[in-house]
Design an enzyme around this catalytic site. Structure first.
Site, mmCIF file in Angstrom:
data_model
loop_
_atom_site.group_PDB
_atom_site.id
_atom_site.type_symbol
_atom_site.label_atom_id
_atom_site.label_comp_id
_atom_site.label_asym_id
_atom_site.label_seq_id
_atom_site.Cartn_x
_atom_site.Cartn_y
_atom_site.Cartn_z
ATOM 1 N N GLU A 208 -12.931 4.675 -5.047
ATOM 2 C CA GLU A 208 -11.573 5.122 -4.669
ATOM 3 C C GLU A 208 -10.697 5.452 -5.877
ATOM 4 O OE1 GLU A 208 -10.183 2.199 -1.847
ATOM 5 O OE2 GLU A 208 -11.639 2.829 -0.340
ATOM 6 N N GLU A 327 -18.078 4.392 2.739
ATOM 7 C CA GLU A 327 -17.388 3.187 3.222
ATOM 8 C C GLU A 327 -16.469 3.583 4.368
ATOM 9 O OE1 GLU A 327 -15.514 0.590 0.205
ATOM 10 O OE2 GLU A 327 -13.803 0.450 1.560
#
Length: 551
Positions: A208, A327
């Site tokens: 991220e 994810e």
């Protein structure tokens, strides 16, 4: 859903299934309305193809004192502190034969590896206001890595390991980080892994950090150059090894088209094998509208554009790579309490698996295997939550080949079709979000739609009706093969927030010996109706559906 066109699609034969939906909704009386729905499966071509191990689950780094909304749902479920000796944990993974597991998460870019000339003491994560996500840097001892890899190998898991992509960098302003990536500690860790003979399917770079980032961000230019460095490290370390060279996966972030496009352009061909993006389309875990969102077909469909755009970006700028969802937990910040760990979440989860696979997604990693409210397993006991069984059924029944489906049904009836796994035929996934309508569904491959059995004449059965115009059905029917398998999923006591899933009327719970229960279908003849409760899901296995794309 694509609306059914009136013109026949020119396929060779058709298969007919009647699906009668009993309208027994919670706190309602039996409804009488029935609606006819036609489904056409295009069996002559695959619209996309998944990886053999499409279903994936994550193990995260969060310590026990990770909290959101005055709740601390992680316990001892992290890579560093989870009890790997619990039999049910092992059996839950082994049931997949195999399960793909991704090790990673928010704190992975603060992990150092206790190997080589480590410049700092190897200490655990601790709360620190000035740290990313409120935690200090943490460390993975090689003894723990030995234990973890041994455990995963024993369970047959396919391993993706997320590496620290912030090592050596410094904060610039806001969330932006700059400076060259220091690959030394990572290279030492990979060297150690190879020296021990540890098989790794793929190394993932960062978590991220793409685009605007979550806790931190790195420019696409820097990221692309660092991937070239990491690829060189992997090539050198594995050059003389008997181990298969792992794939390189990146960037494990939220999709932003300009950033992802630039990353692929900078890194170029032969560097990145897999492009990962994360998905939390339900919003925050404390959103009171979570249940409403999950049961809203228009809301569920919105995210299909993201899957489509990711695939398109890869085709335009990096056709050598494949898209993964690295994810996805539905609701971020540990998931939704009494939602993510209950039956209702499977409407969202199975719909995500179906939708993403249509858009060429090869792997879909669920956040998490254990930890948070969205864990497939309960964090203390490792007892499976409902989504675990949804994942296991998908993994066992839905093959790699994804088929196009057309329907004239309402949006509340979600329909997905794949080639069956490990055998001939097609498997349908039907998700019924409605508690107000019943459906009589005809399924064909496009030559002709039949929505009714012939009127009562001489007790003529549907089987007889099918035999007359289609000789292949006659020969297979005489051999007794014209059956289908049904797997119906409903909540215990009709409570959508139940933590117990019912399969064909039987509660799914670990056995008295601590084993994962068997997932047995109901076997039906083609001429018998399929009765599905509203607000439920069903896998329908059609072993004799003629789909040349599945040959």
């Amino acid at each position: 859903m694509v609306k059914l066109k009136s013109k026949a699609m020119g396929f060779r034969v058709f298969f007919f299934v009647i699906l009668s939906c009993l309208l027994v909704a919670p706190e309602t009386t039996m409804a009488q309305e029935m609606k006819r729905v036609s489904i056409v499966i295009e069996g002559a071509r695959r619209v996309s193809e998944t990886d053999e191990n499409f279903v994936c689950a994550t193990l995260d780094w969060w310590p026990h004192d990770k909290c959101n909304y005055q709740q601390c749902p992680w316990g001892y479920s992290s890579v560093i502190n989870m009890d790997l000796t619990r039999p049910l944990l092992s059996k839950a993974i082994q049931a997949f034969k195999p399960l793909r597991i991704r090790i990673g998460g928010s704190l992975q870019d603060q992990v150092t590896y206790d190997v080589g000339n480590l410049k700092t003491p190897c200490r655990p994560f601790r709360k620190m206001n000035s740290g990313l996500f409120g935690f200090s840097k943490g460390c993975l001892h090689m003894k723990r890595w030995d234990e973890l890899h041994s455990f995963l190998t024993a369970t047959g898991a396919v391993i993706t390991f997320g590496l620290n992509a912030l090592s050596g960098r410094h904060k610039l302003r806001g969330k932006a980080w700059g400076g060259a990536w220091d690959h030394v500690n990572t290279q030492d860790f990979i060297n150690y892994t190879v020296s021990k003979g540890y098989a790794i399917d793929s190394w993932e770079f960062g978590n991220e950090l793409s685009g605007t980032g979550v806790g931190a961000s790195v420019s696409a230019e820097l990221y692309g150059k660092d991937l070239i460095v990491l690829r060189d490290v992997i090539n050198k370390v594995y050059k003389d090894s008997r181990l298969a060279k792992p794939k390189l996966v990146a960037p494990g972030g939220f999709y932003e088209r300009p950033w992802y496009s630039k990353l692929l352009q900078i890194s170029g061909p032969g560097i990145v094998d897999v492009v990962t993006h994360h998905m939390y389309n339900l919003g925050s875990g404390n959103d009171p509208a979570l249940v409403k969102k999950i049961l809203d077909p228009s809301f569920l469909s919105k995210v299909s554009e993201t899957f489509k755009d990711v695939n398109q970006t890869i085709q335009e700028h990096g056709p050598w790579a494949s898209p993964w969802v690295g994810e996805s937990g539905g609701a971020y910040n540990s998931g939704g309490r009494h939602v993510s760990d209950t039956f209702i979440d499977s409407f969202w989860y199975l719909d995500q698996l179906g939708m993403s696979s249509r858009h060429n997604t090869k792997v879909y990693c669920r956040q998490t295997l254990v930890g948070g409210f969205y864990g497939l397993l309960e964090k203390n006991t490792f007892v499976p939550n409902p989504d675990y069984y949804s994942a296991l059924l998908w993994h066992r029944l839905m093959g790699k080949g994804v088929l196009a489906v057309h329907t004239d049904g309402p949006p509340q009836l979600r329909v997905y079709a794949h080639c069956s796994k490990g055998r001939a035929g097609v498997t349908l996934l039907l998700i019924n979000l409605s508690n107000q309508s019943g459906f009589t569904v005809s399924v064909s491959n496009g030559i002709k739609l039949v929505t009714n059995v012939e009127p009562k004449k001489k007790k003529k059965s549907l089987l007889d009706t099918l035999k007359k115009p289609f000789s292949w059905i006659g020969s297979k029917a005489s051999d007794g093969y014209l059956n289908r398998e049904e797997y119906h999923l409903t909540p215990e006591n009709r409570d959508l927030r139940s933590k117990t899933m019912i399969l064909n009327g039987k509660p799914l719970k670990p056995t008295a010996t601590g084993d994962i229960p068997s997932l047995e279908p109901v076997i039906r003849g083609v001429n018998s109706p399929v009765n599905v409760l509203p607000l439920s899901m069903a896998f329908i296995v059609l072993p004799n559906f003629d789909a040349s794309a599945c040959s």
